[in-house]
Scaffold this motif. Structure first.
Motif, PDB file in Angstrom:
ATOM      1  N   PRO A  22      87.111  16.126  36.779  1.00  0.00           N
ATOM      2  CA  PRO A  22      87.117  17.578  36.540  1.00  0.00           C
ATOM      3  C   PRO A  22      87.176  18.408  37.819  1.00  0.00           C
ATOM      4  CG  PRO A  22      85.502  16.489  35.146  1.00  0.00           C
ATOM      5  CD  PRO A  22      86.008  15.450  36.095  1.00  0.00           C
ATOM      6  N   GLU A 229      89.052  14.352  30.375  1.00  0.00           N
ATOM      7  CA  GLU A 229      89.603  15.516  29.689  1.00  0.00           C
ATOM      8  C   GLU A 229      90.415  15.086  28.475  1.00  0.00           C
ATOM      9  OE1 GLU A 229      91.793  19.622  30.999  1.00  0.00           O
ATOM     10  OE2 GLU A 229      92.686  17.746  31.694  1.00  0.00           O
ATOM     11  N   ALA A 233      92.714  19.870  25.557  1.00  0.00           N
ATOM     12  CA  ALA A 233      92.302  20.766  26.641  1.00  0.00           C
ATOM     13  C   ALA A 233      93.423  20.914  27.669  1.00  0.00           C
ATOM     14  CB  ALA A 233      91.031  20.245  27.300  1.00  0.00           C
ATOM     15  N   SER A 234      94.074  19.804  28.004  1.00  0.00           N
ATOM     16  CA  SER A 234      95.182  19.868  28.958  1.00  0.00           C
ATOM     17  C   SER A 234      96.354  20.656  28.379  1.00  0.00           C
ATOM     18  CB  SER A 234      95.619  18.448  29.323  1.00  0.00           C
ATOM     19  OG  SER A 234      96.701  18.468  30.217  1.00  0.00           O
TER      20      SER A 234
END
Length: 326
Positions: A22, A229, A233-234
């Motif tokens: 992150p 992730e 979200a990406s």
């Protein structure tokens, strides 16, 4: 695509890890585009997935040239739906080749297919993904079971057979994603050499593809898909970006001679994409030699043999950038 853990079981020891997480991703910021535009992009992507399902059913029936054109068109249209601009520098190969690229994002697959449609090498889990897995299988993807290291030689043989049959094959020899920052983390072991053996066995050229992302005109880790992730979200981060560009740089082809050293070939391809790797260069072991390659670092302790193990084709002088997606 997970950070290097403190303990890994035996089946996972050969799996590469980038160490990216992150902290490599940009801080959350306000969306560049309106909510309406983001929804429109998402609907466009869903439409391309449905089109991909239809395409998967027709691909086996199409001639090879039409199949490549259909895959290229689908990939370009999907990038366009995502709001991603594609720029190509250099001349993509028109014949069989082992395409090797650095790995930053799930967008990499679309970028490679949009430039040079090829049969991909993918982890076995991809086959189970909705729509994408069906399309991948129909496109002739070679799946590898990363939990069974003993199955790797058979996978290398399948890739070699695919190359001998005249089909290009695309692989990400880093084996995992990294953030893409010029000064950021890199996969701990660089390009894995196993699949380069397929090019040597088939007598096929190796074409390095450098993938780089820019956001608002500057290098950015925004599209990176690293750590724990989720894909959603990406995807949301990409959908919210106004000015995202992926540049694919086609380097000079490397032509391995009979019996070439796959490790040397892997290092030459890696150096064409990542010209500066001081730590890896210093640690390189003496091995069978090669002529120096354009953009490649000189490996210590290498004595060029009478016949080069790897030769680089001449780059295209003054090759302009070609903007494929507006």
């Amino acid at each position: 695509m997970t950070p290097l853990a403190g303990h890994r079981d035996g089946a996972d020891l050969w799996r590469p890890a980038s160490g990216c997480g992150p902290a490599c991703l940009p801080s959350p910021a306000a969306a560049d585009v309106s909510a309406t535009r983001r929804v429109g992009r998402l609907l466009g992507v869903l439409g391309m997935l449905l089109a991909g399902a239809v395409l998967a059913a027709s691909l086996p029936l199409l001639p090879a040239a039409d199949r490549r054109a259909a895959l290229r068109g689908w990939a370009r249209a999907t990038l366009r739906a995502l709001g991603v601009r594609l720029v190509v520098r250099g001349r993509p190969p028109r014949r069989r080749a082992l395409l090797v690229a650095n790995h930053v994002s799930w967008l990499d697959i679309l970028a490679v297919l949009a430039v040079s449609p090829a049969r991909m090498l993918a982890k076995r889990e991809v086959r189970g993904w909705p729509v994408v897995g069906v399309l991948a299988a129909a496109a002739g993807t070679v799946f590898v079971d990363r939990s069974r290291p003993r199955a790797l030689p058979a996978t290398v043989n399948r890739v070699a057979e695919t190359l001998r049959a005249g089909h290009p094959v695309a692989v990400f020899p880093e084996g995992t994603t990294w953030c893409g920052a010029p000064s950021g983390c890199r996969p701990t072991r660089g390009f894995r050499p196993a699949m380069f053996e397929a090019a040597v066995a088939a007598g096929a050229p190796v074409v390095p593809l450098g993938l780089a992302y820019r956001y608002a005109g500057e290098p950015s880790t925004l599209p990176a898909f690293v750590g724990a992730e989720t894909l959603w979200a990406s995807l949301r981060r990409v959908l919210a970006a106004r000015d995202l560009t992926v540049t694919v740089t086609v380097a000079a082809a490397l032509h391995p001679a009979d019996g070439a050293d796959r490790r040397l070939l892997a290092r030459a391809a890696e150096a064409a994409i990542h010209p500066v790797r001081p730590a890896r260069t210093a640690a390189a072991r003496p091995t069978r030699g090669s002529l120096p390659l354009p953009g490649a670092v000189q490996l210590p302790g290498v004595v060029p043999p009478p016949r080069p193990a790897v030769a680089a084709s001449a780059p295209v002088p003054g090759e302009p950038a070609v903007d494929l997606v507006a």
